[in-house]
Scaffold this active site. Structure first.
Site, short mmCIF file in Angstrom:
data_model
loop_
_atom_site.label_atom_id
_atom_site.label_comp_id
_atom_site.label_asym_id
_atom_site.label_seq_id
_atom_site.Cartn_x
_atom_site.Cartn_y
_atom_site.Cartn_z
N ASP A 52 37.72 44.56 47.72
CA ASP A 52 36.71 45.30 46.96
C ASP A 52 35.31 44.96 47.49
OD1 ASP A 52 38.76 46.20 45.37
OD2 ASP A 52 38.46 44.64 43.84
N1 URA Z 1 42.48 41.92 44.13
C1 URA Z 1 41.37 42.50 43.61
O1 URA Z 1 41.29 42.77 42.42
N2 URA Z 1 40.36 42.76 44.45
C2 URA Z 1 40.37 42.46 45.76
O2 URA Z 1 39.39 42.71 46.47
C3 URA Z 1 41.52 41.86 46.29
C4 URA Z 1 42.58 41.61 45.44
#
Ligand code: URA
Length: 210
Positions: free
Chosen positions: A80
């Site tokens: 993310d």
């Molecule tokens: N899980 C998440 O919620 N976000 C990420 O970026 C990676 C794993």
């Protein structure tokens, strides 16, 4: 570079950018001989604020952080925008496919700091699979307390998985960093925002996915 007369083929400066090269010819930029590499593997320590995409009209992407400008590169999986840590970038499509394949269960370890303190029961629930609103609960995971948070190792990679696991126990992620991806580890020498090529030893570790 061609326009500025820096490029030669078999020691003759070329001026036509549409020049067709054959396999046996030697290309130089000034005095440096170029060697063709079929596959390249880059490990990046992603900072928050960059999106995991090869291009985007409005946001900075992780590709802005690497020096390689090959158009055939793609990112193995995604983090993310606000997540930090290990990202693998390669032009080896087979490796990319295999490392993301649900059947391969490639482990990923995250350092997670949550808004509220985790109880032993919370940790137990994270470890034993939890309903995050999908058809099936998450697979078993490994979870240990570490510094101000936990180290959580999952064997799958569902959309926003860690954030949704925390929400399922009425908590919220405030910091997330990926530390490992399969056999690859984010070593301390790769500062946040920097990248390097995988070493031969690291390439050996991921050979089984190629
Ligand atoms: N899980 C998440 O919620 N976000 C990420 O970026 C990676 C794993």
């Amino acid at each position: 570079m061609i326009k500025k007369n820096h490029v030669s083929v078999d020691d003759k400066i070329i001026t036509d950018a549409g020049f067709h090269l054959n396999e046996n010819q030697q290309v130089k930029i000034d005095e440096t001989v170029l060697h063709y590499e079929e596959y390249i593997y880059i490990i990046l320590n992603k900072p928050a604020g960059y999106i995991t995409a090869t291009n985007d009209n409005s946001s900075k992407t992780v590709m802005d952080l690497i020096d390689e400008k090959r158009s055939d590169l793609s990112i193995v999986g995604r983090l993310d925008k606000d997540t930090e840590g290990l990202l693998l970038i390669t032009n080896n499509g087979k490796l990319n496919h295999n490392m993301l394949s649900p059947s391969k269960h490639v482990d990923k370890t995250y350092y997670v700091i949550c808004e509220n303190k985790l109880s032993d029961d919370d940790i137990n629930r994270l470890c034993h699979g939890i309903d995050i609103g999908d058809d099936t609960p998450t697979l078993e995971a490994k979870c240990i307390r570490y510094e101000q948070g936990i180290l959580l190792t999952i064997h799958e990679g569902r959309y926003h998985q860690i954030k949704r696991m925390m929400e399922a126990i009425n908590n919220r992620v405030i910091y997330l960093k990926r530390l490992t991806f399969g056999p690859l580890k984010l070593d301390e020498s790769i500062k946040t925002g920097s990248s390097r090529r995988l070493t031969n030893e690291e390439i050996g570790l991921i050979k089984k996915y190629m």
